[in-house]
Design a protein around this motif. Structure first.
Motif, PDB file in Angstrom:
ATOM      1  N   GLU A  25       0.821  -1.210   0.000  1.00 36.18           N
ATOM      2  CA  GLU A  25       0.000   0.000   0.000  1.00 36.18           C
ATOM      3  C   GLU A  25       0.854   1.258   0.000  1.00 36.18           C
ATOM      4  O   GLU A  25       0.493   2.270  -0.590  1.00 36.18           O
ATOM      5  CB  GLU A  25      -0.992   0.027   1.171  1.00 36.18           C
ATOM      6  CG  GLU A  25      -0.371   0.145   2.538  1.00 36.18           C
ATOM      7  CD  GLU A  25       0.076  -1.179   3.148  1.00 36.18           C
ATOM      8  OE1 GLU A  25       0.680  -1.138   4.227  1.00 36.18           O
ATOM      9  OE2 GLU A  25      -0.154  -2.240   2.552  1.00 36.18           O
ATOM     10  N   THR A  38       0.966   4.113  -2.952  1.00 38.25           N
ATOM     11  CA  THR A  38       0.810   5.525  -2.595  1.00 38.25           C
ATOM     12  C   THR A  38       1.983   6.343  -3.129  1.00 38.25           C
ATOM     13  O   THR A  38       1.798   7.448  -3.642  1.00 38.25           O
ATOM     14  CB  THR A  38       0.689   5.685  -1.067  1.00 38.25           C
ATOM     15  OG1 THR A  38      -0.449   4.942  -0.616  1.00 38.25           O
ATOM     16  CG2 THR A  38       0.534   7.143  -0.671  1.00 38.25           C
ATOM     17  N   LEU A  75       1.541   6.792  -6.796  1.00 41.40           N
ATOM     18  CA  LEU A  75       0.471   7.750  -7.040  1.00 41.40           C
ATOM     19  C   LEU A  75       0.972   9.174  -6.834  1.00 41.40           C
ATOM     20  O   LEU A  75       0.669  10.075  -7.620  1.00 41.40           O
ATOM     21  CB  LEU A  75      -0.711   7.458  -6.104  1.00 41.40           C
ATOM     22  CG  LEU A  75      -1.986   8.236  -6.352  1.00 41.40           C
ATOM     23  CD1 LEU A  75      -2.610   7.840  -7.694  1.00 41.40           C
ATOM     24  CD2 LEU A  75      -2.975   7.996  -5.233  1.00 41.40           C
ATOM     25  N   ARG A  76       1.761   9.392  -5.789  1.00 36.74           N
ATOM     26  CA  ARG A  76       2.330  10.725  -5.520  1.00 36.74           C
ATOM     27  C   ARG A  76       3.222  11.156  -6.672  1.00 36.74           C
ATOM     28  O   ARG A  76       3.214  12.310  -7.086  1.00 36.74           O
ATOM     29  CB  ARG A  76       3.121  10.683  -4.211  1.00 36.74           C
ATOM     30  CG  ARG A  76       3.929  11.939  -3.909  1.00 36.74           C
ATOM     31  CD  ARG A  76       3.107  13.012  -3.277  1.00 36.74           C
ATOM     32  NE  ARG A  76       2.436  13.840  -4.268  1.00 36.74           N
ATOM     33  CZ  ARG A  76       1.621  14.844  -3.993  1.00 36.74           C
ATOM     34  NH1 ARG A  76       1.353  15.163  -2.770  1.00 36.74           N
ATOM     35  NH2 ARG A  76       1.063  15.543  -4.940  1.00 36.74           N
ATOM     36  N   ALA A  82      -5.991  11.920  -2.130  1.00 41.03           N
ATOM     37  CA  ALA A  82      -6.806  10.948  -1.393  1.00 41.03           C
ATOM     38  C   ALA A  82      -8.064  10.596  -2.181  1.00 41.03           C
ATOM     39  O   ALA A  82      -8.495   9.436  -2.188  1.00 41.03           O
ATOM     40  CB  ALA A  82      -7.168  11.499  -0.025  1.00 41.03           C
ATOM     41  N   SER A 132      -7.312   8.000  -4.890  1.00 36.78           N
ATOM     42  CA  SER A 132      -6.672   6.763  -4.442  1.00 36.78           C
ATOM     43  C   SER A 132      -7.626   5.588  -4.601  1.00 36.78           C
ATOM     44  O   SER A 132      -8.824   5.703  -4.391  1.00 36.78           O
ATOM     45  CB  SER A 132      -6.263   6.856  -2.977  1.00 36.78           C
ATOM     46  OG  SER A 132      -5.254   7.787  -2.795  1.00 36.78           O
ATOM     47  N   LEU A 152      -3.984   9.096   4.073  1.00 32.24           N
ATOM     48  CA  LEU A 152      -2.966   9.341   3.055  1.00 32.24           C
ATOM     49  C   LEU A 152      -1.761  10.046   3.662  1.00 32.24           C
ATOM     50  O   LEU A 152      -0.615   9.673   3.387  1.00 32.24           O
ATOM     51  CB  LEU A 152      -3.541  10.171   1.904  1.00 32.24           C
ATOM     52  CG  LEU A 152      -2.560  10.469   0.780  1.00 32.24           C
ATOM     53  CD1 LEU A 152      -2.235   9.204   0.010  1.00 32.24           C
ATOM     54  CD2 LEU A 152      -3.119  11.519  -0.146  1.00 32.24           C
TER      55      LEU A 152
END
Length: 104
Positions: free
Chosen positions: A54, A58, A61-62, A74, A77, A86
């Motif tokens: 996870e 994350t 994604l950032r 968030a 996500s 987050l």
């Protein structure tokens, strides 16, 4: 005289609020850039995949959405996560990055 004083107070309050907003935006940008540079360092060292699943998702994604705020990040996500959740993940990523890069 009272009208001038009221105008001055309003002007001062507006300036104070604008300065506060500007400082908050600057702090958020600096924190985001620091985290992104740490994630990039993990990626260059091929350590990004050593993060828990996870956290890795994350971090990716950032990296894909560098310009989004925490609230916006968030919201996109998958699975859905709160802004607080987050933020907690990003703190964990930062801690892992410090530890992994220190030990590498």
């Amino acid at each position: 005289i009272i009208n001038q004083k009221i105008k001055g107070d309003i002007r001062n309050n507006v300036n104070r609020i604008a300065n506060c907003e500007t400082n908050n935006i600057g702090k958020a940008v600096n924190a985001s850039m620091k985290l992104i540079s740490r994630i990039e360092a993990l990626d260059r060292a091929n350590l990004l995949s050593s993060l828990p699943e996870e956290l890795e998702a994350t971090a990716r994604l950032r990296m894909e959405h560098r310009d989004l705020s925490l609230s916006q990040l968030a919201a996109i996500s998958v699975p859905a996560i709160s802004k607080s959740g987050l933020s907690h993940r990003l703190v964990k990523i930062n801690e892992f990055a410090e530890e992994l890069l220190k030990n590498k």
